[in-house]
Design a protein around this motif. Structure first.
Motif, PDB file in Angstrom:
ATOM      1  N   ALA A  40       0.821  -1.206   0.000  1.00 18.94           N
ATOM      2  CA  ALA A  40       0.000   0.000   0.000  1.00 18.94           C
ATOM      3  C   ALA A  40       0.854   1.255   0.000  1.00 18.94           C
ATOM      4  N   GLY A  41       1.972   1.234   0.735  1.00 15.44           N
ATOM      5  CA  GLY A  41       2.809   2.416   0.825  1.00 15.44           C
ATOM      6  C   GLY A  41       3.821   2.566  -0.291  1.00 15.44           C
ATOM      7  N   VAL A  42       4.350   1.458  -0.786  1.00 12.46           N
ATOM      8  CA  VAL A  42       5.463   1.509  -1.740  1.00 12.46           C
ATOM      9  C   VAL A  42       5.008   1.726  -3.181  1.00 12.46           C
ATOM     10  N   LEU A  62       0.700  10.585   1.263  1.00 10.79           N
ATOM     11  CA  LEU A  62      -0.298   9.568   0.933  1.00 10.79           C
ATOM     12  C   LEU A  62       0.265   8.163   1.114  1.00 10.79           C
ATOM     13  N   SER A  63       1.524   7.948   0.761  1.00 16.39           N
ATOM     14  CA  SER A  63       2.148   6.640   0.941  1.00 16.39           C
ATOM     15  C   SER A  63       2.194   6.264   2.416  1.00 16.39           C
ATOM     16  N   ILE A  64       2.577   7.217   3.245  1.00 19.39           N
ATOM     17  CA  ILE A  64       2.647   6.961   4.691  1.00 19.39           C
ATOM     18  C   ILE A  64       1.249   6.682   5.249  1.00 19.39           C
ATOM     19  N   LEU A  65       0.256   7.473   4.787  1.00 18.23           N
ATOM     20  CA  LEU A  65      -1.117   7.278   5.249  1.00 18.23           C
ATOM     21  C   LEU A  65      -1.645   5.903   4.849  1.00 18.23           C
ATOM     22  N   ALA A  66      -1.369   5.506   3.609  1.00 15.00           N
ATOM     23  CA  ALA A  66      -1.858   4.206   3.129  1.00 15.00           C
ATOM     24  C   ALA A  66      -1.275   3.072   3.966  1.00 15.00           C
ATOM     25  N   ALA A  67       0.027   3.130   4.234  1.00 20.29           N
ATOM     26  CA  ALA A  67       0.666   2.086   5.034  1.00 20.29           C
ATOM     27  C   ALA A  67       0.147   2.116   6.477  1.00 20.29           C
TER      28      ALA A  67
END
Length: 479
Positions: A40-42, A62-67
């Motif tokens: 999700a993050g990568v 957004l990457s941090i939020l998704a992870a």
């Protein structure tokens, strides 16, 4: 009604690793557990490169939020379950968790207006491509991990003290899931094999007095104690005798004599507890259920809106009275709710006495006869689903008057109210529709409702939704 043990999402025992074994299996197990959050993050970074978009600060956030959302809102079921799940079950679970994650991010973006900072092509590709890659990689990791854990030389040897229905079921399951790393050598019990009715998974090795010497001479790693609660003194003596060994000891409660709903072991403030009657929608399972309900309800309302409008007009013109009939029924936890239906009768009974519709009932209107035959009168309950007072699939709600009558006649009748009532349910697709003129007809419904609560899974809901369409066409019990 007694049923064999259900394990569904309740498996929480760890996979046992012996000292000296390769670290490959534990590492792969950790990767399988962490993969959803990592993916999700990568995945945003390569997609921005693909579309020649800057991987700037908004995409980093957004990457941090998704992870983070994946870890915080949707924690994995547990490593053990990930490994022993069937491929279809694992894929379905991952896709459902992904749908909840996307819904949560979309809701956050809508509230904060932060979504305007992102390339739509990148986001849409991330939403569609990532779950496909996630499922593929998870299945590959699951297969490799299983192969490593199935090495018989690495399994821990176990014995079971006490031959009960629960302990024999445990032995059977451990034999089917060797990837758990436990090999059952056999059972110890003071009763003979002829009295125990031992299965092929329950080889009798000796009596209770033989346990300690057997453990010391045969290098037993794990001991499961499955003695009855009345044998507390014997359990205490056994644990004392085993104090000279290094074996791990577990107590296995036998709840086979109880009609349990969603039984599982847990703890409360550090105290061990065993759930014997609980809702299936605990933890993230409730989020998945609610997401499915809202998605299906909104989709059905949009697709069926022309039909709903036409039916409303027909009901209004067909006979005097309101278009919608609101009836008091019991919902979650036995609380009263108002259930919406298209009016199909010349009366709107909603008091302490409600007479069920029967074949050729004179109270049913001309248009109402057709609405009831095809269950179209139930469609306004999609509004109940959006309100959160009903679900798409669950036990059908009954009028308050009927509830008060049948709760006195049918054992465990009110247990069905531990979940939201549904527009359709397992009982309805198994033929229990229409009038319940006899107590045994209502009792059959209740048994199917309790079976649904024991067996619930997202796939079961989908099967019931599809089976409902077939049942509506074939049945002649709705009138």
């Amino acid at each position: 009604m007694k049923t064999e043990y259900q394990y569904q999402d309740q498996i929480s025992q760890p996979i046992y690793f012996k000292r000296g074994m390769s670290l490959a299996a534990p590492v792969l197990l950790w990767l399988l557990d962490a993969l959803p959050a990592v993916m999700a993050g990568v995945m945003f970074y390569p997609l921005t490169r693909l579309y020649d978009v800057d991987f700037d600060q908004p995409f980093v956030v957004l990457s941090i939020l998704a992870a983070t959302f994946t870890l915080a809102i949707l924690p994995s079921r547990n490593p053990t379950r990930q490994v022993i799940s069937g491929r279809l079950e694992l894929a379905t679970n991952l896709l459902l968790r992904w749908a909840v994650l996307v819904a949560a991010l979309l809701a956050l973006g809508y509230v904060t207006k932060f979504s305007e900072n992102f390339s739509r092509r990148v986001v849409v590709t991330w939403v569609l491509l990532t779950p496909v890659l996630l499922v593929m990689l998870s299945l590959i990791l699951q297969g490799i991990t299983r192969a490593l854990l199935r090495d018989a030389a690495q399994s821990r040897r176990a014995i079971i003290v006490g031959c009960t229905q629960a302990s024999m079921e445990l032995a059977k399951r451990l034999s089917l899931h060797v990837e758990l790393g436990i090999s059952v050598a056999g059972f110890f019990d003071d009763r003979g094999s002829d009295r125990l009715g031992c299965s092929k998974h329950a080889q009798l090795l000796g009596r209770f007095d033989d346990v300690s010497s057997f453990v010391n001479t045969r290098n037993i790693d794990v001991i499961f104690v499955a003695l009855a609660p009345g044998q507390v003194t014997r359990v205490r003596e056994l644990v004392h005798d085993l104090g000279d060994t290094t074996a791990s000891i577990y107590f296995l409660p036998d709840v086979s004599g109880f009609d349990c709903i969603q039984q599982r072991a847990s703890e409360m403030l550090g105290m061990p507890v065993v759930a014997m009657c609980e809702t299936p929608f605990y933890g993230y399972r409730g989020l998945i259920k609610r997401l499915m309900d809202v998605t299906v309800a909104l989709g059905a309302i949009l697709v069926l809106s022309p039909l709903l409008i036409a039916v409303a007009i027909a009901v209004k013109r067909g006979s005097p009275g309101p278009i919608l009939f609101r009836q008091r029924r019991y919902g979650l936890d036995g609380r009263e709710i108002n259930v919406y239906k298209f009016r199909t009768m010349t009366v709107c009974e909603n008091g302490d006495r409600v007479t069920q519709a029967s074949r050729n009932d004179l109270r049913v209107t001309a248009i109402g006869k057709h609405l009831r035959r095809w269950s179209i009168d139930e469609l306004p309950q999609l509004l109940n689903v959006l309100q959160g007072t009903m679900s798409i699939v669950g036990p059908r709600p009954h009028a308050v008057a009927h509830n008060e009558e049948y709760r006195k006649l049918i054992k465990r009748y009110m247990v069905r109210h531990k979940v939201l009532p549904g527009i359709t349910g397992l009982a309805q697709v198994r033929g229990c529709r229409g009038e319940t003129a006899r107590v045994d007809q209502m009792e059959a419904r209740v048994l199917f409702d309790l079976e649904y609560m024991r067996r619930w899974s997202p796939m079961l809901d989908l099967e019931i939704i599809l089976a409902t369409a077939v049942a509506v066409i074939r049945t002649d019990n709705a009138y």
